[in-house]
Design a protein around this motif. Structure first.
Motif, mmCIF file in Angstrom:
data_model
loop_
_atom_site.group_PDB
_atom_site.id
_atom_site.type_symbol
_atom_site.label_atom_id
_atom_site.label_comp_id
_atom_site.label_asym_id
_atom_site.label_seq_id
_atom_site.Cartn_x
_atom_site.Cartn_y
_atom_site.Cartn_z
ATOM 1 N N LEU A 235 31.993 68.145 -12.860
ATOM 2 C CA LEU A 235 32.362 66.737 -12.974
ATOM 3 C C LEU A 235 32.969 66.250 -11.664
ATOM 4 O O LEU A 235 34.125 66.568 -11.358
ATOM 5 N N PRO A 236 32.219 65.508 -10.893
ATOM 6 C CA PRO A 236 32.780 65.002 -9.638
ATOM 7 C C PRO A 236 34.035 64.157 -9.916
ATOM 8 O O PRO A 236 34.074 63.379 -10.853
ATOM 9 N N GLY A 237 35.051 64.377 -9.131
ATOM 10 C CA GLY A 237 36.286 63.614 -9.275
ATOM 11 C C GLY A 237 37.343 64.315 -10.110
ATOM 12 O O GLY A 237 38.502 63.886 -10.129
ATOM 13 N N ALA A 238 36.988 65.390 -10.810
ATOM 14 C CA ALA A 238 37.969 66.091 -11.649
ATOM 15 C C ALA A 238 39.086 66.704 -10.807
ATOM 16 O O ALA A 238 40.193 66.905 -11.300
ATOM 17 N N GLN A 239 38.801 66.962 -9.538
ATOM 18 C CA GLN A 239 39.827 67.550 -8.660
ATOM 19 C C GLN A 239 41.005 66.587 -8.475
ATOM 20 O O GLN A 239 42.106 67.007 -8.138
ATOM 21 N N TYR A 240 40.792 65.305 -8.722
ATOM 22 C CA TYR A 240 41.889 64.346 -8.592
ATOM 23 C C TYR A 240 42.967 64.574 -9.652
ATOM 24 O O TYR A 240 44.127 64.230 -9.445
ATOM 25 N N LEU A 241 42.572 65.165 -10.782
ATOM 26 C CA LEU A 241 43.563 65.516 -11.793
ATOM 27 C C LEU A 241 44.523 66.562 -11.226
ATOM 28 O O LEU A 241 45.733 66.464 -11.418
ATOM 29 N N ALA A 242 43.999 67.536 -10.491
ATOM 30 C CA ALA A 242 44.868 68.540 -9.864
ATOM 31 C C ALA A 242 45.802 67.869 -8.861
ATOM 32 O O ALA A 242 46.987 68.220 -8.769
ATOM 33 N N GLY A 243 45.297 66.882 -8.128
ATOM 34 C CA GLY A 243 46.144 66.136 -7.195
ATOM 35 C C GLY A 243 47.235 65.358 -7.916
ATOM 36 O O GLY A 243 48.384 65.305 -7.464
ATOM 37 N N ALA A 244 46.896 64.769 -9.066
ATOM 38 C CA ALA A 244 47.888 64.032 -9.848
ATOM 39 C C ALA A 244 48.972 64.978 -10.369
ATOM 40 O O ALA A 244 50.159 64.624 -10.402
ATOM 41 N N ILE A 245 48.576 66.177 -10.750
ATOM 42 C CA ILE A 245 49.553 67.166 -11.218
ATOM 43 C C ILE A 245 50.480 67.550 -10.065
ATOM 44 O O ILE A 245 51.697 67.648 -10.241
ATOM 45 N N GLY A 246 49.920 67.743 -8.877
ATOM 46 C CA GLY A 246 50.745 68.038 -7.706
ATOM 47 C C GLY A 246 51.720 66.903 -7.410
ATOM 48 O O GLY A 246 52.889 67.145 -7.100
ATOM 49 N N ALA A 247 51.264 65.667 -7.537
ATOM 50 C CA ALA A 247 52.151 64.522 -7.319
ATOM 51 C C ALA A 247 53.258 64.490 -8.374
ATOM 52 O O ALA A 247 54.417 64.209 -8.056
ATOM 53 N N GLY A 248 52.906 64.816 -9.618
ATOM 54 C CA GLY A 248 53.902 64.863 -10.684
ATOM 55 C C GLY A 248 54.954 65.933 -10.437
ATOM 56 O O GLY A 248 56.149 65.713 -10.649
ATOM 57 N N LEU A 249 54.525 67.099 -9.948
ATOM 58 C CA LEU A 249 55.471 68.165 -9.625
ATOM 59 C C LEU A 249 56.384 67.758 -8.473
ATOM 60 O O LEU A 249 57.576 68.070 -8.479
ATOM 61 N N THR A 250 55.833 67.065 -7.487
ATOM 62 C CA THR A 250 56.632 66.588 -6.363
ATOM 63 C C THR A 250 57.685 65.597 -6.854
ATOM 64 O O THR A 250 58.868 65.692 -6.486
ATOM 65 N N LEU A 251 57.271 64.655 -7.692
ATOM 66 C CA LEU A 251 58.204 63.678 -8.252
ATOM 67 C C LEU A 251 59.283 64.382 -9.080
ATOM 68 O O LEU A 251 60.465 64.035 -8.996
ATOM 69 N N ALA A 252 58.888 65.386 -9.860
ATOM 70 C CA ALA A 252 59.861 66.135 -10.671
ATOM 71 C C ALA A 252 60.902 66.810 -9.779
ATOM 72 O O ALA A 252 62.092 66.822 -10.093
ATOM 73 N N ALA A 253 60.466 67.356 -8.655
ATOM 74 C CA ALA A 253 61.404 68.013 -7.738
ATOM 75 C C ALA A 253 62.333 67.004 -7.080
ATOM 76 O O ALA A 253 63.543 67.232 -6.977
ATOM 77 N N VAL A 254 61.792 65.875 -6.647
ATOM 78 C CA VAL A 254 62.595 64.859 -5.958
ATOM 79 C C VAL A 254 63.632 64.246 -6.895
ATOM 80 O O VAL A 254 64.778 64.027 -6.511
ATOM 81 N N THR A 255 63.247 63.993 -8.160
ATOM 82 C CA THR A 255 64.156 63.346 -9.106
ATOM 83 C C THR A 255 64.966 64.349 -9.927
ATOM 84 O O THR A 255 65.840 63.953 -10.691
ATOM 85 N N ASN A 256 64.657 65.644 -9.778
ATOM 86 C CA ASN A 256 65.317 66.704 -10.534
ATOM 87 C C ASN A 256 65.195 66.471 -12.037
ATOM 88 O O ASN A 256 66.123 66.676 -12.808
ATOM 89 N N THR A 257 64.020 65.991 -12.448
ATOM 90 C CA THR A 257 63.699 65.816 -13.861
ATOM 91 C C THR A 257 62.336 66.448 -14.088
ATOM 92 O O THR A 257 61.620 66.749 -13.136
ATOM 93 N N CYS A 258 61.975 66.620 -15.325
ATOM 94 C CA CYS A 258 60.663 67.199 -15.614
ATOM 95 C C CYS A 258 60.109 66.581 -16.891
ATOM 96 O O CYS A 258 60.510 66.957 -17.993
ATOM 97 N N ALA A 259 59.198 65.638 -16.716
ATOM 98 C CA ALA A 259 58.602 64.957 -17.867
ATOM 99 C C ALA A 259 57.855 65.947 -18.753
ATOM 100 O O ALA A 259 57.939 65.878 -19.984
ATOM 101 N N MET A 260 57.144 66.903 -18.134
ATOM 102 C CA MET A 260 56.410 67.875 -18.936
ATOM 103 C C MET A 260 57.374 68.736 -19.741
ATOM 104 O O MET A 260 57.134 69.031 -20.910
ATOM 105 N N GLY A 261 58.472 69.130 -19.134
ATOM 106 C CA GLY A 261 59.474 69.915 -19.853
ATOM 107 C C GLY A 261 60.040 69.146 -21.030
ATOM 108 O O GLY A 261 60.245 69.697 -22.115
ATOM 109 N N MET A 262 60.289 67.840 -20.820
ATOM 110 C CA MET A 262 60.815 67.017 -21.907
ATOM 111 C C MET A 262 59.805 66.908 -23.048
ATOM 112 O O MET A 262 60.180 66.922 -24.223
ATOM 113 N N LEU A 263 58.515 66.822 -22.695
ATOM 114 C CA LEU A 263 57.478 66.762 -23.729
ATOM 115 C C LEU A 263 57.361 68.101 -24.453
ATOM 116 O O LEU A 263 57.280 68.143 -25.684
ATOM 117 N N LEU A 264 57.344 69.199 -23.701
ATOM 118 C CA LEU A 264 57.233 70.520 -24.323
ATOM 119 C C LEU A 264 58.434 70.825 -25.216
ATOM 120 O O LEU A 264 58.300 71.504 -26.233
#
Length: 195
Positions: free
Chosen positions: A139-168
Motif C-alpha cells: 500500500l503506497p503511503g502506508a509508511q506515513y503511518l510510521a512517520g506519524a507514530i514517530g511524531a507522536g512519540l516525539t510529542l510524548a517526550a517533549v510534553t512528558n505525557t503519553c496518549a497511548m499510555g492513557m488509552l492503554l
C-alpha cells in the motif's frame, strides 16, 4: 509550595521518610494491574486518571505527607503537579519509581504478574511501526503511518505525557482487580476528619 517546587526523593530518602514518619501516605498512581504485580507495603492504589477525577477530595482529605509513586516517576510527577496546583501542601515524588525501588532491593508485596504500562506502550508502538512498514510494501503511503507514530512519540517526550499510555490504561486488562476509589481516598483521610 508550588507545582514546580514539589519535592523529589530518591529511594533511600523515601525509605527513611517512610520509616521515620508513620503519617507518610504512599500513593501509587499506576494502574490496578501494575499495582497488583508489585507494590510497596501499605501503599494506596489511586490511578492517575482517578487522581484527575477526584483532585478536590484528595486535597481535602489528605491526612499526612503524600509520597507519590509510579513505575518510572513520570505519572507520579504529573499527579503531584496536579495535586499541588489544587492546593495540596505536603507531597513528594519518589524519583525513578518502582523501577528504582526494585533496583535498590527494597521490599515489595507481589501479586499476579502483569506487564507494566510502559512495556505495553513499547509493544503496541513497535507493532504499529512494523505493520506500517510491512503494509507499505503493498500500500503506497502506508509508511506515513510510521512517520506519524514517530511524531507522536516525539510529542510524548517533549510534553512528558503519553496518549497511548492513557488509552492503554483504560483497557480491561489494566483495570482488572479494580481500584475502589472511595476506599483509597478514605485511607488518605486524616484522623477525626468528617467522612
Amino acid at each position: 509550595m508550588s507545582a514546580n517546587d514539589s519535592a523529589s526523593l530518591d529511594v533511600p530518602t523515601a525509605r527513611a521518610l517512610i520509616a521515620d514518619n508513620p503519617d507518610t501516605l504512599i500513593v501509587d498512581v499506576r494502574t490496578p494491574a501494575e499495582f497488583e504485580t508489585a507494590h510497596i507495603a501499605g501503599a494506596i492504589n489511586l490511578p492517575l486518571d482517578q487522581v484527575d477525577a477526584h483532585l478536590s477530595r484528595i486535597v481535602a482529605d489528605a491526612g499526612g505527607r503524600l509520597l507519590l509513586v509510579c513505575q518510572s516517576g513520570n505519572r507520579a510527577t504529573q499527579a503531584c503537579t496536579k495535586l499541588v496546583g489544587a492546593g495540596l501542601t505536603d507531597a513528594a515524588v519518589m524519583t525513578g519509581g518502582m523501577g528504582a525501588w526494585n533496583a535498590a532491593g527494597a521490599p515489595v508485596e507481589h501479586g499476579r504478574q502483569r506487564w507494566s504500562l510502559e512495556r505495553q506502550v513499547r509493544l503496541v508502538t513497535g507493532l504499529m511501526v512494523l505493520l506500517a512498514v510491512l503494509a507499505a510494501i503493498w500500500l503506497p503511503g502506508a509508511q506515513y503511518l510510521a512517520g506519524a507514530i514517530g511524531a507522536g512519540l516525539t510529542l510524548a517526550a517533549v510534553t512528558n505525557t503519553c496518549a497511548m499510555g492513557m488509552l492503554l490504561a483504560r483497557l480491561p486488562y489494566n483495570r482488572s482487580g479494580g481500584c475502589d476509589v472511595d476506599a483509597a481516598i478514605a485511607r488518605l483521610r486524616r484522623e477525626g476528619a468528617p467522612a
